[in-house]
Design a protein around this motif. Structure first.
Motif, PDB file in Angstrom:
ATOM      1  N   ASN A   5      46.866  32.479  40.081  1.00  0.00           N
ATOM      2  CA  ASN A   5      45.255  33.387  39.981  1.00  0.00           C
ATOM      3  C   ASN A   5      45.075  33.553  41.876  1.00  0.00           C
ATOM      4  O   ASN A   5      44.829  32.624  42.033  1.00  0.00           O
ATOM      5  CB  ASN A   5      44.320  32.761  38.926  1.00  0.00           C
ATOM      6  CG  ASN A   5      42.983  34.194  39.243  1.00  0.00           C
ATOM      7  OD1 ASN A   5      42.975  35.006  40.143  1.00  0.00           O
ATOM      8  ND2 ASN A   5      42.253  33.486  38.016  1.00  0.00           N
ATOM      9  N   ILE A   6      44.862  34.748  41.893  1.00  0.00           N
ATOM     10  CA  ILE A   6      44.969  34.436  43.437  1.00  0.00           C
ATOM     11  C   ILE A   6      43.493  34.380  43.573  1.00  0.00           C
ATOM     12  O   ILE A   6      43.042  33.784  44.833  1.00  0.00           O
ATOM     13  CB  ILE A   6      45.641  36.121  43.997  1.00  0.00           C
ATOM     14  CG1 ILE A   6      47.442  35.848  44.314  1.00  0.00           C
ATOM     15  CG2 ILE A   6      45.174  36.289  45.517  1.00  0.00           C
ATOM     16  CD1 ILE A   6      48.169  36.667  44.753  1.00  0.00           C
ATOM     17  N   GLN A   7      42.597  34.640  43.496  1.00  0.00           N
ATOM     18  CA  GLN A   7      41.636  34.654  43.585  1.00  0.00           C
ATOM     19  C   GLN A   7      40.835  32.890  43.595  1.00  0.00           C
ATOM     20  O   GLN A   7      40.094  32.736  44.018  1.00  0.00           O
ATOM     21  CB  GLN A   7      41.062  36.204  42.648  1.00  0.00           C
ATOM     22  CG  GLN A   7      40.342  37.029  43.126  1.00  0.00           C
ATOM     23  CD  GLN A   7      40.007  37.879  41.788  1.00  0.00           C
ATOM     24  OE1 GLN A   7      39.641  37.498  41.000  1.00  0.00           O
ATOM     25  NE2 GLN A   7      39.188  39.308  42.452  1.00  0.00           N
ATOM     26  N   ARG A   8      41.793  32.778  42.238  1.00  0.00           N
ATOM     27  CA  ARG A   8      40.489  31.703  42.434  1.00  0.00           C
ATOM     28  C   ARG A   8      41.502  30.705  43.461  1.00  0.00           C
ATOM     29  O   ARG A   8      40.994  29.511  43.984  1.00  0.00           O
ATOM     30  CB  ARG A   8      41.547  30.958  41.018  1.00  0.00           C
ATOM     31  CG  ARG A   8      40.687  29.876  40.495  1.00  0.00           C
ATOM     32  CD  ARG A   8      41.424  28.965  38.737  1.00  0.00           C
ATOM     33  NE  ARG A   8      41.050  28.034  38.845  1.00  0.00           N
ATOM     34  CZ  ARG A   8      41.881  27.176  37.782  1.00  0.00           C
ATOM     35  NH1 ARG A   8      42.557  27.671  36.756  1.00  0.00           N
ATOM     36  NH2 ARG A   8      40.679  26.298  37.593  1.00  0.00           N
ATOM     37  N   LEU A   9      42.229  30.576  44.256  1.00  0.00           N
ATOM     38  CA  LEU A   9      43.219  30.206  44.937  1.00  0.00           C
ATOM     39  C   LEU A   9      42.436  30.339  46.190  1.00  0.00           C
ATOM     40  O   LEU A   9      42.243  29.366  47.170  1.00  0.00           O
ATOM     41  CB  LEU A   9      44.484  30.366  44.836  1.00  0.00           C
ATOM     42  CG  LEU A   9      45.267  29.669  46.605  1.00  0.00           C
ATOM     43  CD1 LEU A   9      45.567  28.801  46.181  1.00  0.00           C
ATOM     44  CD2 LEU A   9      47.085  30.323  47.083  1.00  0.00           C
ATOM     45  N   ILE A  10      41.914  31.789  46.500  1.00  0.00           N
ATOM     46  CA  ILE A  10      41.254  31.944  47.308  1.00  0.00           C
ATOM     47  C   ILE A  10      39.376  31.223  47.804  1.00  0.00           C
ATOM     48  O   ILE A  10      38.970  30.689  48.697  1.00  0.00           O
ATOM     49  CB  ILE A  10      40.989  33.627  47.447  1.00  0.00           C
ATOM     50  CG1 ILE A  10      42.336  33.999  48.018  1.00  0.00           C
ATOM     51  CG2 ILE A  10      40.002  33.731  49.024  1.00  0.00           C
ATOM     52  CD1 ILE A  10      42.230  35.494  48.126  1.00  0.00           C
ATOM     53  N   LYS A  11      39.350  31.624  46.608  1.00  0.00           N
ATOM     54  CA  LYS A  11      37.710  30.812  46.204  1.00  0.00           C
ATOM     55  C   LYS A  11      37.917  29.343  46.570  1.00  0.00           C
ATOM     56  O   LYS A  11      37.182  28.337  46.986  1.00  0.00           O
ATOM     57  CB  LYS A  11      36.985  30.930  44.707  1.00  0.00           C
ATOM     58  CG  LYS A  11      36.877  32.364  44.924  1.00  0.00           C
ATOM     59  CD  LYS A  11      36.296  31.789  43.373  1.00  0.00           C
ATOM     60  CE  LYS A  11      35.791  33.956  43.005  1.00  0.00           C
ATOM     61  NZ  LYS A  11      36.241  33.853  41.706  1.00  0.00           N
TER      62      LYS A  11
END
Length: 194
Positions: A3-9
């Protein structure tokens, strides 16, 4: 799948945490950039060092000598001897006796021959020496004269250093007994405000 959003967070959280730790360490170290931890000491940047001297006046006795021309007259010993002999003869004659009075009554007094002869010799020797000295040629010579004089000198003595330093944007001045270098250790006191 990731999950890219989770990695960015997660990356944002790690970056924010690292930034906060860096800002906190910089604010604890102050402007000096040095920090020794929680023991209450830190280092401040030295901005100027001025040596302070004290002038001391020293008095030292010194012997000062010079050559001086002198004049003198050397009496001949013959003058004193001749004067002494003449004086002794006069003193002896005086001590033999003298007459005084008028007419038929003349009195003779006898004195002490030895004392008169001795006194006459002494007076005659003094007169003979004075006459001989007066008639003696003038001679010149050199004589060394000396006197003690006080010589004054000034000696500079290092008494310390005026040190200007900056800590947390504030300028300070302190006098130390040795040169601090480019930084100086300071005591940090943190007091909570209630």
């Amino acid at each position: 799948m990731i999950n890219i959003q989770r990695l960015i967070k997660q990356l944002a959280f790690v970056g924010l945490t690292a930034s906060l730790v860096g800002v906190s360490a910089y604010s604890n170290a102050g402007e000096s950039g040095y920090y020794e931890g929680q023991d209450g000491y830190d280092y401040a940047i030295v901005t100027g060092v001025t040596p302070i001297y004290n002038d001391i006046q020293v008095v030292e006795p010194r012997t000062q000598c010079w050559d001086q021309t002198v004049t003198y007259q050397q009496p001949s010993p013959a003058g004193a001897i001749i004067g002494g002999l003449i004086g002794a003869a006069v003193g002896r004659d005086a001590a033999r006796g003298y007459r005084h009075g008028r007419g038929h009554h003349r009195h003779y007094h006898r004195g002490n021959k030895g004392a008169g002869t001795l006194a006459g010799a002494a007076v005659g020797a003094m007169i003979g020496s004075a006459v001989s000295r007066h008639n003696a040629p003038v001679q010149y010579g050199t004589q060394q004269r000396c006197q003690v004089v006080e010589e004054f000198s000034t000696r500079r003595e290092l008494v310390g250093y005026d040190v200007n330093y900056r800590y947390n944007g504030q300028e300070y001045l302190i006098r130390t007994d040795r040169h601090p270098g480019d930084r100086i250790r300071v005591r940090v006191d943190v007091t909570p405000v209630l």
